[in-house]
Design an enzyme around this catalytic site. Sequence first.
Site, PDB file in Angstrom:
ATOM      1  CE1 TYR A  23      48.028 -26.565  37.954  1.00 30.88           C
ATOM      2  CE2 TYR A  23      46.140 -28.025  38.015  1.00 30.88           C
ATOM      3  CZ  TYR A  23      47.418 -27.727  38.411  1.00 30.88           C
ATOM      4  OH  TYR A  23      48.091 -28.565  39.255  1.00 30.88           O
ATOM      5  CB  CYS A  24      49.396 -26.822  33.836  1.00 30.11           C
ATOM      6  SG  CYS A  24      50.772 -27.776  33.174  1.00 30.11           S
ATOM      7  CG  LEU A  25      50.243 -27.953  29.067  1.00 27.37           C
ATOM      8  CD1 LEU A  25      50.088 -29.032  28.022  1.00 27.37           C
ATOM      9  CD2 LEU A  25      51.588 -27.295  28.955  1.00 27.37           C
ATOM     10  CG  LEU A  37      45.615 -21.459  38.898  1.00 26.34           C
ATOM     11  CD1 LEU A  37      44.497 -22.441  39.248  1.00 26.34           C
ATOM     12  CD2 LEU A  37      45.878 -20.503  40.051  1.00 26.34           C
TER      13      LEU A  37
END
Length: 568
Positions: free
Chosen positions: A299-301, A327
């Site tokens: 997710y993200c980073l 994501l």
Amino acid sequence: MVDRATHAAIARVTQGLSPSALTLAYLDWALHLSASPGKAATLVESALRKSAEFARYATECFSGVNGETFCLEPAPNDSRFRAEDWHKPPFNVFAQGFLMAEQWWREATTDVRGVTAHHERVVEFAARQLLDMLSPSNFALTNPEVIQATAQQGGANLLRGAINAAAEISRSLAKQPAEGAEAFVPGETVAVTEGEVVFRNRLIELIQYTPKTGKVRPEPVLIVPAWIMKYYILDLSPQNSLVRHLVDQGFTVFMISWKNPDENDRDLGLEDYRKLGPETALQVIDAILPGRPVHAVGYCLGGTLMSIEAAALARRAPDRLASLTLLAAQTDFHEAGELMLFIDESQLTFLEDMMWERGYLDTKQMAGAFQMLRSQDLVWSRMVREFLLGEKQKLNDLLAWNADATRMPYRMHAEYLKGLFLDNDLAEGRYRVDGVAVAIEDIACPIFAVGTETDHVAPWRSVHKINLIGDTEVTFALTTGGHNAGIVSEPGHRHRSYRLATKRAADPYLAPDEWHAKAAVQEGSWWLAWFDWLGARSGAPVAPPAMGAADKGLHPLGPAPGAYVLQP
């Protein structure tokens, strides 16, 4: 040393923004504008035309000739002037004057020949920030909704607003959490999915969740959240917990919970995060479930980091991953949205020196940058609602999580911004793992990528680039909502829809807007489509595993959510 200390001192005043970077941008714009008489003449003509149009509109409004229509409509995502009273004099005149000024400044700060694209975006953004601050919707005497509420309530709304403002200032000075956050405590009301911490090192705790079905899919799921946030956004309340839904679907789920770094972690680099994070987590999972491929989720980073790990595994263990899910995660940062406004050589040097003094990037700087990207919604509209209308927004689990911020180590954050954001090393084949360059194109397992329509952190068109640089089957989902709310999109969530399409390796590439036009809208939550996608790439159900692996020294260290998530 002296330069670093000087920059750090200035940063405390400017909240981390580099005066040099802003000055260079404005000089670039001003000098090129001064040398562009044609553009200047066009702007003068536009100003005169808008002034005449505004005078005509104001005259018609006050004389009763004009009804309640705007001659210049706000942008579709601008909700400041939607109330009915904004279409009545004198407030429609205020709104039109502001919108015309906003339009003129947009013309003035864009399309000036010779200005670098980055400097143009910085100047346009700064002008927009100033204009957002001066919007008539922000002031009690020019906002009809505030005037009406004040008349109806005898000024009680302003009294409540003053109390709200005083309470917020007091909490900020005392470094206390937002009001109502005490109702959302990890392990008590949020992050309550049952599980055990089965491993801990100096950077992560690995949580293994308790099975909820008699049999489970043989392939475990490893979730790598971003370390810019605490992991429990994916395990909020029971009804909107992605982890709980996965467990209920018969998956064995592991979650990384990152430590909240302090000054002692200043020298942890991006490679430390990869090695101590997903690489180590995969090794622990292999000890618990030997030889089983893993469904990796980032997710993200955390998605960017998991992409790097997946690219590295493609060389040394190509069968280690059964799939990769990203994501709201970017792998190509060339068009990474308005966050790039804060990233150039001058700004990075300034930011590095600020972090060098403390050893980490403080939560306030990070939160401030994200708020600036959506100041209209996250700052000014909230101030009007809470301080002028006196309507305190009730905290929910997502807002409480969002206020539970984390820090970023000096070295890691500097490497991340320089290597990935500024230089785009991962997408351009320069990022190295153990001295060897890795590439997203090397990933062979199927990929499921999710973008969100109103994401201001990882714009969906940037996330969509996995279709371009990936050389495997890519299923891309675009869901309604923003960076957080679009991901936390549980079944039954109202007003949720998504688009979904799969690109196989041999299929032609579709640019984002072409993809958007072709992919049909589907009502409901993208979670259900993802669960089906995971299930189709999983084996027949088997008996659930034990918690940890006692024979290999992996004893449960304590119940979820663990200790790291509770660190202030």
